[in-house]
Design a protein around this motif. Structure first.
Motif, short mmCIF file in Angstrom:
data_model
loop_
_atom_site.label_atom_id
_atom_site.label_comp_id
_atom_site.label_asym_id
_atom_site.label_seq_id
_atom_site.Cartn_x
_atom_site.Cartn_y
_atom_site.Cartn_z
N UNK A 152 0.84 -1.20 0.00
CA UNK A 152 0.00 0.00 0.00
C UNK A 152 0.88 1.25 0.00
N UNK A 153 2.03 1.13 -0.57
CA UNK A 153 3.08 2.14 -0.47
C UNK A 153 2.65 3.52 -0.97
N UNK A 154 2.02 3.58 -2.13
CA UNK A 154 1.69 4.87 -2.73
C UNK A 154 0.21 5.24 -2.63
N UNK A 155 -0.62 4.37 -2.11
CA UNK A 155 -2.06 4.63 -2.02
C UNK A 155 -2.37 5.43 -0.76
N UNK A 156 -2.77 6.69 -0.93
CA UNK A 156 -3.04 7.52 0.25
C UNK A 156 -4.30 8.37 0.08
N UNK A 157 -5.04 8.15 -0.99
CA UNK A 157 -6.26 8.94 -1.21
C UNK A 157 -6.10 10.07 -2.20
N UNK A 158 -4.86 10.29 -2.71
CA UNK A 158 -4.65 11.39 -3.65
C UNK A 158 -4.00 10.93 -4.96
N UNK A 159 -4.12 9.63 -5.24
CA UNK A 159 -3.48 9.09 -6.44
C UNK A 159 -4.05 9.69 -7.71
N UNK A 160 -5.38 9.78 -7.80
CA UNK A 160 -6.00 10.34 -9.00
C UNK A 160 -5.55 11.77 -9.24
N UNK A 161 -5.45 12.55 -8.17
CA UNK A 161 -5.01 13.94 -8.31
C UNK A 161 -3.59 14.01 -8.86
N UNK A 162 -2.71 13.17 -8.34
CA UNK A 162 -1.34 13.18 -8.83
C UNK A 162 -1.27 12.82 -10.32
N UNK A 163 -2.04 11.80 -10.71
CA UNK A 163 -2.03 11.38 -12.12
C UNK A 163 -2.56 12.48 -13.03
N UNK A 164 -3.67 13.11 -12.63
CA UNK A 164 -4.24 14.17 -13.47
C UNK A 164 -3.29 15.35 -13.58
N UNK A 165 -2.71 15.74 -12.48
CA UNK A 165 -1.81 16.90 -12.51
C UNK A 165 -0.56 16.59 -13.36
N UNK A 166 -0.05 15.37 -13.22
CA UNK A 166 1.19 15.03 -13.94
C UNK A 166 0.94 14.83 -15.43
N UNK A 167 -0.10 14.07 -15.80
CA UNK A 167 -0.30 13.67 -17.20
C UNK A 167 -1.12 14.70 -17.97
N UNK A 168 -2.20 15.20 -17.39
CA UNK A 168 -3.12 16.06 -18.14
C UNK A 168 -2.81 17.54 -17.98
N UNK A 169 -2.25 17.93 -16.84
CA UNK A 169 -1.93 19.34 -16.61
C UNK A 169 -0.44 19.63 -16.75
#
Length: 731
Positions: free
Chosen positions: A687-704
């Motif tokens: 559960x190393x990277x799962x903290x409730x903000x994974x979707x936000x990180x992906x959207x900011x990194x890939x789409x923004x």
């Protein structure tokens, strides 16, 4: 019940046949092997049970009779030495037998068929059995006459022993087609079991002795003897009409499809014609169309005209096929032309295509990313790829495209972003300025990608060159933990960037509140204070259909009314008939195989039982008990290949038998300190990277396009607060 395996050890198939029985033999079932020949006898002795040695040359009918004489069961189930019982088959048959009244003489079940090349994945007779359902009927009462259309085998039906012995002259007939259909005609009442219970192996014709002329003629004779039987028994008109139809269709099929010398075919046709005229029911009307013409030619004994008619039909079919192929090629060229024309248009920087689970639904990591996209980047328009079959299940207002349509290729060509948890089709072109985001759909325990090369069971049908070409289109690969990152890079070697951001679908495990959990449990009908356990086993490459490996009836009986099992079959088996139907009415089992999203089921449950499913890694985020039911771990690890020993590093307690599992759940052991200790170790690793903000990180990194260092940092495990448990949610 007595399972009577009978016959020779043909092509070495007796051992796997017996293993399919002994590996799941309940205590109230005996195995009797009527072994023909020394080889079969040696194999039978090694597998135990009652062995009836029979000399070489003993027919299948004589072997069945010899086995039945030694059997002690109230019910007899005859199994050819070349066939196999499917997992859960004996338990399902036993449960159905226990549910039928004394007037029932035959229980007819579904089956699968397999060849050297492949195995069916859906029951061959499902539609016919479903029409009868849980009723038991005499063969003359609608819709039971159509049960005569089921495969005429003895392996797909159980016969009451007293019925068999009382009608042995008929039921012991050398012709299995006759015996199987006579059983239905003679039974007082017939009951059905919709679950496939036996895998019927069809051997390559080239590996068998050639069929003699007399064996061909025996088919017509068997149909005529069935007609005589019905005449003698006073069978109603319904079954007689069905059997007449089967006789006419079946004999014509032999003439059309089987290779016979012309003289044999002509004589067979002549005998079939005489039978068709002799047994035509009063008031019978021929079918219309081409089949009606064939029937008329049969009744007229017009063999030469029939052959000419067939030849003309073949020429017409060949011409139509050529035309269709030409149109298909033209259609393909038109599609390619439109697609490549669209590829010359500018990329739409505000268009994103999403797909999940081979275009099944709005779900999983793509679903969570799309939801976050509307919040953080509303200027980007999401379009979902949805198969035609699942189009009606979409949430209202979802912009979508159906594979193969004109708009599908136009959107796929123009989209800036393509997001999937599997792969897009090979024909999808990777444009230089498009972004392909691979989200995956689980943490890998089983071998994946190129790592499957050494596991032919798992790699069956995989084109590894095509797989590599698809991987080369990826720009980003999402990961939930360092283990996954390493495994993906090993199994899918290419130039993509690994995003160690966590799985977006798991955000809900840290975002959901008490009201959300209460709402899900209300939707599922779980009363407050009642313990809910989610049972979610995985797919097995070496099994054709899904059947719970647990005796759920016994388990729920032991756990009592305070516990409800949420049972979820793997989506690979979505088309198969549910084996849970008989347990739903108890209120202790809820079949949630078709319930989406699965994350809600996790939130609603107090604990998880799984085997090797990746749901264990996601569920661990909730910090709730996980029990691994690993009754076939050695087989799974050997055939599928695994990346680590789950038995050495489990997420909680491990049960290798149902008794062990029951003991864990019947006491407080399922949530004791040992369970918590194992889970803590497992969570630190997976559960190393799962903290409730994974979707936000992906959207900011890939789409923004935000840089890595500007993204929200991953919270340490000890700083996270999972969603409340159901007990906490009702406090």
């Amino acid at each position: 019940m007595s399972i009577v395996v009978h016959g020779r050890d043909l092509q070495g198939l007796l051992a796997p046949c017996l293993e399919s029985v002994t590996g799941q033999l309940p205590p109230e079932v005996e195995l009797v092997t009527a072994a023909v020949g020394e080889n079969a006898q040696d194999v039978a002795v090694r597998h135990g049970g009652v062995v009836v040695p029979l000399p070489d040359g003993t027919t299948d009918a004589a072997a069945r009779a010899a086995g039945a004489e030694r059997a002690r069961g109230t019910w007899l189930w005859f199994l050819s030495a070349k066939d196999r019982l499917l997992p859960g088959g004996p338990q399902a048959m036993l449960a159905r037998l226990a549910d039928v009244p004394d007037e029932v003489d035959v229980v007819l079940a579904d089956h699968l068929r397999s060849t050297w090349r492949e195995t069916d994945t859906t029951g061959a007779d499902a539609r016919l059995l479903a029409r009868v359902g849980r009723r038991d009927l005499p063969i003359g009462e609608a819709p039971a006459p159509d049960l005569l259309r089921t495969a005429p085998l003895l392996g797909n039906r159980a016969l009451r022993a007293s019925f068999w012995h009382g009608r042995r002259e008929r039921l012991g007939d050398p012709d299995e087609m006759y015996a199987a259909r006579a059983a239905l005609l003679l039974a007082d009442r017939v009951a059905c079991l919709e679950q496939p219970v036996v895998d019927v192996r069809e051997l390559r014709p080239e590996s068998l002795p050639p069929v003699t002329a007399q064996e061909r003629y025996a088919l017509v004779d068997a149909y005529e003897r069935l007609q005589l039987l019905m005449q003698h028994e006073g069978t109603p008109a319904g079954p007689r009409a069905v059997l007449y139809d089967l006789m006419a269709t079946g004999t014509l099929r032999v003439v059309a499809r089987e290779k016979m010398p012309d003289a044999v075919a002509r004589e067979f046709f002549h005998r079939a014609s005489a039978a068709a005229v002799r047994w035509e029911p009063e008031g019978y009307r021929r079918p219309g169309g081409l089949e009606g013409i064939r029937r008329r030619l049969l009744e007229d004994d017009a063999y030469t005209k029939y052959r000419a008619f067939q030849a003309a039909n073949h020429r017409r079919r060949d011409a139509r096929a050529a035309l269709r192929e030409g149109k298909k090629r033209v259609g393909g060229k038109v599609r390619d032309l439109r697609y490549h024309r669209a590829l010359r248009e500018p990329v739409d920087a505000n268009l994103a295509v999403f797909s999940a689970y081979w275009d099944r639904a709005v779900a999983c990591n793509p679903g969570a990313i799309a939801a976050k996209l509307t919040e953080l980047a509303p200027h980007i328009r999401p379009v979902w790829v949805i198969s035609k079959a699942n189009e009606a299940l979409l949430p209202p207002g979802t912009d979508h495209i159906v594979p193969g349509t004109r708009r599908y290729w136009e959107v796929m060509a123009r989209a800036k972003y393509l997001v999937n948890n599997v792969n897009f089709p090979n024909a999808v072109v990777k444009r230089p300025d498009a972004v392909h985001l691979q989200t995956h759909h689980g943490t890998p325990l089983k071998k994946m990608g190129l790592d499957q090369l050494d596991y032919p069971t798992a790699a069956q049908g995989l084109d590894f060159d095509a797989l590599l070409a698809r991987i080369d289109k990826w720009d980003y690969s999402v990961s939930a933990n360092s283990h996954s990152t390493r495994m993906w890079e090993h199994a899918y070697p290419s130039h993509y960037v690994s995003l160690d951001h966590g799985y977006p679908r798991n955000d809900v495990y840290y975002r959901a509140g008490a009201a959300d959990i209460r709402a899900v449990r209300d939707r599922l009908g779980i009363a407050p204070g009642r313990r809910a356990i989610l049972y979610a086993p995985t797919h097995r490459d070496y099994e054709a259909t899904w059947t719970p490996r647990l005796d759920l009836a016994a388990l729920t009986e032991r756990l009592g009314d305070d516990t409800v099992l949420l049972v979820r079959g793997h989506y690979f088996y979505g088309a198969a008939a549910s084996p849970l139907a008989g347990l739903r009415r108890t209120g202790r089992v809820i079949d949630v195989s078709a319930y989406d999203p699965v994350e809600e089921l996790a939130l609603a449950s107090d604990a998880l039982i799984t085997d090797y499913s990746s749901i264990m890694f996601d569920y661990a985020n909730l910090d709730r008990p996980v029990i691994s039911y690993a009754d076939d771990w050695d087989t799974y690890a050997k055939t599928r290949g695994v990346y680590f020993d789950l038995m050495a590093e489990p997420p909680g307690h491990v049960a290798r038998t149902q008794d062990e599992l029951t003991e864990l759940l019947a006491t407080d052991a399922w949530r004791d300190a040992a369970s918590a200790k194992a889970r803590a170790h497992f969570r630190r690793r997976f559960c190393e990277f799962d903290d409730g903000r994974a979707a936000e990180r992906v959207v900011r990194r890939v789409f923004l396009g935000e840089p890595e260092h500007a993204l929200p940092p991953v919270l340490p495990l000890d700083a996270r607060t999972p969603a409340p448990t159901p007990e906490e949610a009702t406090a």
